[in-house]
Write a protein that holds these residues in place. Structure first.
Motif, PDB file in Angstrom:
ATOM      1  N   VAL A 133     -18.397 -26.634 -29.634  1.00  0.00           N
ATOM      2  CA  VAL A 133     -18.113 -27.370 -30.877  1.00  0.00           C
ATOM      3  C   VAL A 133     -18.263 -26.445 -32.078  1.00  0.00           C
ATOM      4  CG1 VAL A 133     -18.984 -29.176 -32.430  1.00  0.00           C
ATOM      5  CG2 VAL A 133     -18.634 -29.684 -30.012  1.00  0.00           C
ATOM      6  N   VAL A 134     -19.300 -25.601 -32.064  1.00  0.00           N
ATOM      7  CA  VAL A 134     -19.549 -24.694 -33.184  1.00  0.00           C
ATOM      8  C   VAL A 134     -18.485 -23.589 -33.252  1.00  0.00           C
ATOM      9  CG1 VAL A 134     -21.135 -22.958 -34.123  1.00  0.00           C
ATOM     10  CG2 VAL A 134     -22.020 -25.133 -33.258  1.00  0.00           C
ATOM     11  N   PHE A 135     -18.189 -22.951 -32.116  1.00  0.00           N
ATOM     12  CA  PHE A 135     -17.329 -21.770 -32.126  1.00  0.00           C
ATOM     13  C   PHE A 135     -15.850 -22.077 -31.899  1.00  0.00           C
ATOM     14  CE2 PHE A 135     -21.528 -20.016 -31.123  1.00  0.00           C
ATOM     15  CZ  PHE A 135     -21.611 -19.012 -32.090  1.00  0.00           C
ATOM     16  N   LEU A 136     -15.525 -23.263 -31.388  1.00  0.00           N
ATOM     17  CA  LEU A 136     -14.127 -23.643 -31.180  1.00  0.00           C
ATOM     18  C   LEU A 136     -13.796 -24.819 -32.090  1.00  0.00           C
ATOM     19  CD1 LEU A 136     -14.010 -23.239 -27.282  1.00  0.00           C
ATOM     20  CD2 LEU A 136     -13.174 -21.647 -29.009  1.00  0.00           C
ATOM     21  N   ASP A 137     -13.869 -26.024 -31.558  1.00  0.00           N
ATOM     22  CA  ASP A 137     -13.753 -27.233 -32.377  1.00  0.00           C
ATOM     23  C   ASP A 137     -14.283 -28.414 -31.586  1.00  0.00           C
ATOM     24  OD1 ASP A 137     -11.650 -28.397 -30.757  1.00  0.00           O
ATOM     25  OD2 ASP A 137     -10.206 -27.142 -31.803  1.00  0.00           O
ATOM     26  N   LEU A 138     -14.283 -29.581 -32.206  1.00  0.00           N
ATOM     27  CA  LEU A 138     -14.916 -30.752 -31.605  1.00  0.00           C
ATOM     28  C   LEU A 138     -14.287 -31.122 -30.272  1.00  0.00           C
ATOM     29  CD1 LEU A 138     -16.086 -33.917 -33.453  1.00  0.00           C
ATOM     30  CD2 LEU A 138     -14.693 -34.163 -31.431  1.00  0.00           C
ATOM     31  N   LEU A 139     -12.966 -31.243 -30.237  1.00  0.00           N
ATOM     32  CA  LEU A 139     -12.297 -31.699 -29.015  1.00  0.00           C
ATOM     33  C   LEU A 139     -12.441 -30.693 -27.882  1.00  0.00           C
ATOM     34  CD1 LEU A 139      -9.020 -33.392 -30.319  1.00  0.00           C
ATOM     35  CD2 LEU A 139     -11.176 -34.452 -29.654  1.00  0.00           C
ATOM     36  N   LYS A 140     -12.317 -29.407 -28.184  1.00  0.00           N
ATOM     37  CA  LYS A 140     -12.475 -28.389 -27.144  1.00  0.00           C
ATOM     38  C   LYS A 140     -13.913 -28.364 -26.636  1.00  0.00           C
ATOM     39  CE  LYS A 140      -8.741 -25.469 -28.878  1.00  0.00           C
ATOM     40  NZ  LYS A 140      -8.404 -24.248 -29.644  1.00  0.00           N
ATOM     41  N   GLY A 141     -14.850 -28.569 -27.543  1.00  0.00           N
ATOM     42  CA  GLY A 141     -16.250 -28.604 -27.143  1.00  0.00           C
ATOM     43  C   GLY A 141     -16.551 -29.749 -26.207  1.00  0.00           C
ATOM     44  N   VAL A 142     -16.062 -30.930 -26.547  1.00  0.00           N
ATOM     45  CA  VAL A 142     -16.280 -32.101 -25.691  1.00  0.00           C
ATOM     46  C   VAL A 142     -15.566 -31.920 -24.361  1.00  0.00           C
ATOM     47  CG1 VAL A 142     -15.795 -34.567 -25.448  1.00  0.00           C
ATOM     48  CG2 VAL A 142     -16.698 -33.690 -27.602  1.00  0.00           C
ATOM     49  N   ALA A 143     -14.351 -31.374 -24.397  1.00  0.00           N
ATOM     50  CA  ALA A 143     -13.595 -31.158 -23.158  1.00  0.00           C
ATOM     51  C   ALA A 143     -14.349 -30.215 -22.223  1.00  0.00           C
ATOM     52  CB  ALA A 143     -12.217 -30.591 -23.481  1.00  0.00           C
ATOM     53  N   LEU A 144     -14.896 -29.125 -22.778  1.00  0.00           N
ATOM     54  CA  LEU A 144     -15.661 -28.183 -21.956  1.00  0.00           C
ATOM     55  C   LEU A 144     -16.902 -28.858 -21.376  1.00  0.00           C
ATOM     56  CD1 LEU A 144     -16.090 -25.301 -20.907  1.00  0.00           C
ATOM     57  CD2 LEU A 144     -17.342 -24.799 -23.017  1.00  0.00           C
ATOM     58  N   GLY A 145     -17.616 -29.616 -22.211  1.00  0.00           N
ATOM     59  CA  GLY A 145     -18.799 -30.328 -21.735  1.00  0.00           C
ATOM     60  C   GLY A 145     -18.467 -31.302 -20.627  1.00  0.00           C
ATOM     61  N   MET A 146     -17.339 -32.009 -20.760  1.00  0.00           N
ATOM     62  CA  MET A 146     -16.904 -32.962 -19.735  1.00  0.00           C
ATOM     63  C   MET A 146     -16.590 -32.244 -18.424  1.00  0.00           C
ATOM     64  SD  MET A 146     -16.720 -36.211 -20.831  1.00  0.00           S
ATOM     65  CE  MET A 146     -15.390 -36.996 -19.946  1.00  0.00           C
ATOM     66  N   ILE A 147     -15.885 -31.117 -18.519  1.00  0.00           N
ATOM     67  CA  ILE A 147     -15.511 -30.366 -17.308  1.00  0.00           C
ATOM     68  C   ILE A 147     -16.760 -29.890 -16.567  1.00  0.00           C
ATOM     69  CG2 ILE A 147     -14.460 -28.215 -16.494  1.00  0.00           C
ATOM     70  CD1 ILE A 147     -12.374 -28.603 -18.782  1.00  0.00           C
ATOM     71  N   ILE A 148     -17.725 -29.351 -17.315  1.00  0.00           N
ATOM     72  CA  ILE A 148     -18.961 -28.868 -16.688  1.00  0.00           C
ATOM     73  C   ILE A 148     -19.748 -30.036 -16.094  1.00  0.00           C
ATOM     74  CG2 ILE A 148     -21.181 -27.744 -17.128  1.00  0.00           C
ATOM     75  CD1 ILE A 148     -19.770 -26.046 -19.243  1.00  0.00           C
ATOM     76  N   SER A 149     -19.790 -31.162 -16.801  1.00  0.00           N
ATOM     77  CA  SER A 149     -20.497 -32.347 -16.288  1.00  0.00           C
ATOM     78  C   SER A 149     -19.867 -32.832 -14.983  1.00  0.00           C
ATOM     79  CB  SER A 149     -20.465 -33.472 -17.323  1.00  0.00           C
ATOM     80  OG  SER A 149     -21.231 -33.144 -18.453  1.00  0.00           O
ATOM     81  N   ILE A 150     -18.547 -32.872 -14.953  1.00  0.00           N
ATOM     82  CA  ILE A 150     -17.846 -33.312 -13.733  1.00  0.00           C
ATOM     83  C   ILE A 150     -18.129 -32.334 -12.588  1.00  0.00           C
ATOM     84  CG2 ILE A 150     -15.564 -33.622 -12.685  1.00  0.00           C
ATOM     85  CD1 ILE A 150     -14.641 -34.661 -15.469  1.00  0.00           C
ATOM     86  N   PHE A 151     -18.130 -31.032 -12.900  1.00  0.00           N
ATOM     87  CA  PHE A 151     -18.438 -30.029 -11.878  1.00  0.00           C
ATOM     88  C   PHE A 151     -19.827 -30.264 -11.286  1.00  0.00           C
ATOM     89  CE2 PHE A 151     -20.644 -26.009 -10.968  1.00  0.00           C
ATOM     90  CZ  PHE A 151     -19.886 -25.560  -9.894  1.00  0.00           C
ATOM     91  N   PHE A 152     -20.807 -30.522 -12.152  1.00  0.00           N
ATOM     92  CA  PHE A 152     -22.170 -30.752 -11.673  1.00  0.00           C
ATOM     93  C   PHE A 152     -22.279 -32.055 -10.881  1.00  0.00           C
ATOM     94  CE2 PHE A 152     -24.073 -27.806 -15.037  1.00  0.00           C
ATOM     95  CZ  PHE A 152     -24.325 -26.830 -14.095  1.00  0.00           C
ATOM     96  N   VAL A 153     -21.520 -33.069 -11.296  1.00  0.00           N
ATOM     97  CA  VAL A 153     -21.526 -34.327 -10.544  1.00  0.00           C
ATOM     98  C   VAL A 153     -21.004 -34.088  -9.135  1.00  0.00           C
ATOM     99  CG1 VAL A 153     -20.420 -36.587 -10.342  1.00  0.00           C
ATOM    100  CG2 VAL A 153     -21.374 -35.885 -12.518  1.00  0.00           C
ATOM    101  N   LEU A 154     -19.871 -33.381  -9.045  1.00  0.00           N
ATOM    102  CA  LEU A 154     -19.286 -33.087  -7.734  1.00  0.00           C
ATOM    103  C   LEU A 154     -20.233 -32.224  -6.905  1.00  0.00           C
ATOM    104  CD1 LEU A 154     -15.611 -32.310  -8.807  1.00  0.00           C
ATOM    105  CD2 LEU A 154     -16.443 -34.367  -7.678  1.00  0.00           C
ATOM    106  N   ARG A 155     -20.769 -31.200  -7.519  1.00  0.00           N
ATOM    107  CA  ARG A 155     -21.684 -30.289  -6.817  1.00  0.00           C
ATOM    108  C   ARG A 155     -22.928 -31.029  -6.353  1.00  0.00           C
ATOM    109  NH1 ARG A 155     -25.821 -26.543  -8.068  1.00  0.00           N
ATOM    110  NH2 ARG A 155     -25.658 -24.586  -6.905  1.00  0.00           N
TER     111      ARG A 155
END
Length: 534
Positions: free
Chosen positions: A403-425
């Motif tokens: 969110v700080v270095f890119l923007d709000l939507l990209k930050g949330v998208a990255l957080g969602m992707i990592i969260s989904i990865f951890f859920v699957l893992r």
């Protein structure tokens, strides 16, 4: 009538919070319009409609709608690409209609799938941006307009470079006003007498003192005086014709309405504004001290109507916005009357007291936003998620940084992707505990299920059951399990009925709930053990 009573039931606190939000929103509306390459008044129009119309139609109790910093790049590019502001207004109107459609299609339900650690990460990231971006305004370096939240600035420098560069252009008058304003804001609630004066919020008193101090500097011809360019710059029409000319109408000619470029801009605004709104609503509900939940489908309809009206009279596209919503919550808002009041104050200020508002030093407003930024990004929030473990902390910190270095939507998208990865893992690796190599003939084979066993674990559990040797005893323990997917329950039943029966395998079930409707292979009742965590 019940709704009216509810809205007026907390008028004292809602008026005070609406006043604070108005003070925060005023420079933001102007700054976002400036950063978007649009007329300054278009930001005020968006703020007024967002406050009064969307505020009334919305079911959110504390969120505030207005022109959004996250749309500035889109708006700037769209105005340039379409070639005229009136054509851009047509796209805003169409975007509002598309949002209405999304509301009727119940697209707001996707907000239920935003993880809390990602939402908190978004809030912290925005808090850091607010804090860092306000330091230059606090010291009197107003190179970047209010409302610009981008990391990379138009001149190619980045947010932190501007922060460091600001100390080369210090205005001691701005620093004095910032420090005095911060002192007022911090001690106000610590003095019982002042705390009871809810109709006179600390932010208003800080603004008044800021104006008085600067007027004193000006009257004494002091080097500390803050000049134009470092003050609020609200458009001031000299007569009714000037005021009327500040409104613009969209170009609704057939040629424009059927232009594919216009529809592409409209679709982009509708999607981005809707996602940002849903994220902000989710964040606002988390900040709400009463933990009330917002109907997000109604919110999309309200936002759609707001954007239709904004496009019709010359305003910028709007979303629910975190900065103003956070200011609203921190100021003690109880109902959506506070956001309506802030919209009314924006409208009244343009009509009556614009010259007075143009005396407000940006340093005073920077002090207000500095505290808001700090409250959003308190250090103990990092500690809280770190203590929750790696599966919560990594998506949280990744969202913050993006969110700080890119923007709000990209930050949330990255957080969602990592969260989904951890859920699957987590589902694949932690759904059960079974190590075949530890077992020998005659031993009881133990399979310990985790707290949650979803359909994602079906394949792995299926392979495990497939390897259970004939003439053995297997104990499947669900004592600690809160949830088991029906797919996995069916798999266990099929294993009992077919493979276990054919291969003389005794299956013992431990801790399975009666609701699962599953029994041991010998027809005996399932053993229920004490939960190991209790």
């Amino acid at each position: 009538m019940a709704n009216k009573t509810n809205l007026l039931g907390h008028l004292k606190s809602d008026f005070a919070s609406g006043l604070v939000v108005f003070l925060v929103a005023l420079p933001l509306c102007l700054g976002i319009a400036l950063a978007s390459g649009a007329p300054l008044f278009s930001g005020i129009i968006s703020g007024v409609i967002g406050g009064i119309v969307v505020g009334y139609l919305s079911k959110s109790h504390v969120s505030v709608t207005g022109p959004a910093a996250g749309l500035t790049a889109i708006v700037l590019a769209a105005i340039t690409d379409l070639g005229a502001f009136d054509i851009f207004l047509t796209a805003v109107l169409l975007a509002g209609l598309l949002q209405l459609l999304l509301g009727f299609l119940k697209a707001g339900s996707i907000s239920n799938y935003f993880p809390n650690n990602v939402i908190e990460g978004m809030l912290v990231g925005i808090g850091i941006i607010i804090f860092v971006k306000q330091i230059p305004h606090a010291v009197g370096y107003d190179k970047i307009s209010e409302g610009d939240t981008s990391f990379v600035q138009k001149d190619g420098s980045n947010m932190f470079e501007t922060f460091l560069d600001s100390f080369n252009y210090i205005s001691y008058g701005s620093i004095i006003i910032t420090l005095v304003s911060l002192f007022i804001l911090i001690v106000w609630d610590k003095i019982p007498f002042l705390k009871r004066l809810k109709l006179v919020p600390a932010a208003l008193f800080a603004v008044i003192i800021g104006i008085v101090l600067n007027e004193l500097f000006i009257r004494t011809n002091s080097a500390l005086q803050i000049k134009e360019g470092h003050l609020v710059t609200l458009p001031t029409p000299s007569n009714f014709d000037d005021f009327k000319a500040m409104f613009m109408l969209p170009n609704l000619s057939l040629e424009v309405v059927i232009n594919p470029k216009v529809w592409i801009v409209a679709g982009t605004i509708a999607v981005v504004a809707s996602i940002e709104t849903l994220l902000c609503i989710e964040a606002s509900d988390r900040m709400d001290r009463h933990k009330r939940y917002t109907n997000t489908n109604v919110e999309l309809k309200a936002q759609g109507i707001g954007n239709v009206l904004s496009g019709l009279i010359g305003g910028l596209p709007m979303t629910s916005v975190v900065v103003r919503s956070s200011a609203n919550v921190n100021a003690g808002a109880e109902t959506k009357m506070s956001t309506i009041i802030h919209g009314l104050l924006l409208m009244i200020s343009v009509l009556t007291i614009a010259p007075l508002l143009n005396r407000i030093p940006l340093a005073t407003l920077a002090a207000i936003l500095l505290l808001i930024g700090y409250k959003l990004a308190k250090p103990n929030i990092f500690k809280h998620f770190y203590q929750k473990g790696i599966y919560q902390f990594i998506p949280f910190i990744a969202t913050v940084l993006a969110v700080v270095f890119l923007d709000l939507l990209k930050g949330v998208a990255l957080g969602m992707i990592i969260s989904i990865f951890f859920v699957l893992r987590g589902n694949f690796k932690r759904a059960y505990l079974f190590k075949k190599e530890e077992y020998h003939d005659g031993d009881v084979i133990h399979i310990q299920l985790a707290q949650e066993v979803s359909f994602l674990n079906k394949a792995a559990i299926k392979n495990t059951l497939k390897e259970i040797p004939a003439n053995s005893t297997v104990e499947i323990d669900a004592s600690d399990t809160v949830y088991i997917a029906h797919d996995v329950l069916d798999l266990i039943k099929e294993f009992q009925d077919v493979k276990a029966a054919e291969n003389n395998i005794i299956v013992r079930l431990v801790g399975f709930k009666k609701a699962y409707n599953i029994e041991n292979t010998d027809g005996q009742q399932v053993i229920v053990k004490q939960n190991k965590k209790e």
